[in-house]
Write an enzyme that holds these catalytic residues in place. Structure first.
Site, mmCIF file in Angstrom:
data_model
loop_
_atom_site.group_PDB
_atom_site.id
_atom_site.type_symbol
_atom_site.label_atom_id
_atom_site.label_comp_id
_atom_site.label_asym_id
_atom_site.label_seq_id
_atom_site.Cartn_x
_atom_site.Cartn_y
_atom_site.Cartn_z
ATOM 1 N N LYS A 199 -4.005 61.062 -19.933
ATOM 2 C CA LYS A 199 -2.614 61.477 -20.138
ATOM 3 C C LYS A 199 -1.663 60.283 -20.267
ATOM 4 C CE LYS A 199 -1.664 62.690 -15.297
ATOM 5 N NZ LYS A 199 -2.191 61.411 -14.857
ATOM 6 N N ARG B 116 3.693 66.505 -9.745
ATOM 7 C CA ARG B 116 2.312 66.605 -9.269
ATOM 8 C C ARG B 116 2.180 67.652 -8.174
ATOM 9 N NH1 ARG B 116 0.805 60.950 -10.814
ATOM 10 N NH2 ARG B 116 -1.454 60.793 -10.810
ATOM 11 N N ARG C 136 -12.369 52.122 -16.336
ATOM 12 C CA ARG C 136 -11.012 51.790 -16.801
ATOM 13 C C ARG C 136 -10.631 50.372 -16.377
ATOM 14 N NH1 ARG C 136 -6.024 55.741 -15.696
ATOM 15 N NH2 ARG C 136 -6.405 55.357 -13.490
ATOM 16 N N ARG D 277 -7.753 48.863 -11.397
ATOM 17 C CA ARG D 277 -6.718 49.318 -10.464
ATOM 18 C C ARG D 277 -7.322 49.531 -9.080
ATOM 19 N NH1 ARG D 277 -3.321 54.189 -13.186
ATOM 20 N NH2 ARG D 277 -3.737 55.069 -11.139
ATOM 21 N N ARG E 114 -8.723 61.288 -5.233
ATOM 22 C CA ARG E 114 -7.688 61.659 -6.211
ATOM 23 C C ARG E 114 -8.034 62.968 -6.906
ATOM 24 N NH1 ARG E 114 -7.727 56.515 -9.591
ATOM 25 N NH2 ARG E 114 -6.152 57.446 -10.926
HETATM 26 P P1 AMP Z 1 -0.985 57.478 -11.918
HETATM 27 O O1 AMP Z 1 -0.670 56.145 -12.480
HETATM 28 O O2 AMP Z 1 -0.183 58.585 -12.567
HETATM 29 O O3 AMP Z 1 -2.457 57.785 -11.884
HETATM 30 O O4 AMP Z 1 -0.490 57.454 -10.391
HETATM 31 C C1 AMP Z 1 -1.076 56.581 -9.462
HETATM 32 C C2 AMP Z 1 -0.730 56.996 -8.047
HETATM 33 O O5 AMP Z 1 0.696 56.946 -7.869
HETATM 34 C C3 AMP Z 1 -1.109 58.416 -7.662
HETATM 35 O O6 AMP Z 1 -2.466 58.533 -7.278
HETATM 36 C C4 AMP Z 1 -0.155 58.659 -6.500
HETATM 37 O O7 AMP Z 1 -0.578 57.977 -5.331
HETATM 38 C C5 AMP Z 1 1.120 57.973 -6.981
HETATM 39 N N1 AMP Z 1 1.975 58.910 -7.736
HETATM 40 C C6 AMP Z 1 2.333 58.816 -9.055
HETATM 41 N N2 AMP Z 1 3.095 59.860 -9.413
HETATM 42 C C7 AMP Z 1 3.222 60.633 -8.307
HETATM 43 C C8 AMP Z 1 3.863 61.870 -8.036
HETATM 44 N N3 AMP Z 1 4.533 62.541 -8.998
HETATM 45 N N4 AMP Z 1 3.782 62.364 -6.776
HETATM 46 C C9 AMP Z 1 3.138 61.715 -5.800
HETATM 47 N N5 AMP Z 1 2.484 60.569 -5.988
HETATM 48 C C10 AMP Z 1 2.523 60.012 -7.228
#
Ligand code: AMP
Length: 211
Positions: free
Chosen positions: A14, A87, A126, A158, A169
């Protein structure tokens, strides 16, 4: 004006698709994960990284304040692509409230569907760059090993793409985020796309729906 949410489990692509779509329709790409990662070495960043490294969600109150602030910026007046927000159901409710306060609304929610076994393989392969570029060692590798094609920076994994964090996750996604599929389906806003094709195929399909 177009406000679009991209939904999908971690590893569904995404982020990549949100970026491509935002460039194509010329609206900002808002990734809450990117905003949190960019906040490292600040109080917010320190608090957030404890949750992120464990594969947990950062508390709703932090995210809601963050998105409220971001959506009020002038560049969002023409619309935006939301990647990684909402989320949780409380985040989605807050988004409705924030957007209606700005006289805006969600136009479309695109759900990218990918089977679990593929997600785990994709996330462990990744690699990312500080400039925001993302690669997959198997199906979207950089031209030179470990080096970003775009800026020449060193690629890294990461902290939350480790096996333990990835498993968590996915559990958190099913518990907290998957209910948003029904939430947006009930609002008549959801379109689900098969996310197992190539980056180009999927971006083409997404663009068709947006048009
Ligand atoms: P992402 O880059 O979207 O995979 O986000 C990485 C991490 O950031 C997630 O696993 C959460 O720990 C945190 N995170 C990002 N967006 C949110 C959200 N909307 N609500 C809560 N945690 C978030």
């Amino acid at each position: 004006m177009t406000n679009i949410i991209l939904l999908g489990p971690p590893g569904s692509g995404k982020g990549t698709q949100a970026k491509l779509l935002a460039e194509r329709i010329r609206v900002p790409h808002i990734s809450t994960g990117d905003i949190l990662r960019a906040a490292k070495e600040t109080e917010l960043g320190d608090r957030a990284s404890e949750y992120m490294n464990r594969g947990e969600l950062v508390p709703d109150s932090i995210l809601i304040a963050m998105i409220e602030d971001r959506l009020a910026k002038p560049d969002c007046a023409s619309g935006c692509i939301l990647d990684g927000y909402p989320r949780t159901i409380p985040q989605a409710d807050a988004l409705n409230r924030i957007l209606s306060g700005l006289d805006l609304r969600i136009d479309l929610v695109i759900n990218i569907d990918v089977p679990d076994d593929r997600l785990i393989t994709r996330l462990s392969a990744r690699r990312v760059c500080e400039c925001g570029a993302t690669y997959q060692l198997t199906f979207n590798p950089p031209q030179a090993k470990g080096v970003c094609d775009l800026c020449g920076g060193a690629l890294y994994q990461r902290d939350d793409d480790t096996e333990e964090s990835v498993q968590n996750r996915l559990l958190v996604y099913k518990r907290e985020t998957q209910p948003l599929i029904d939430y947006y389906e009930n609002l008549g806003l959801l379109t689900t796309i098969d996310g197992s094709g190539s980056i180009k195929e999927i971006s083409g399909e997404i663009y068709e729906h947006v048009q």
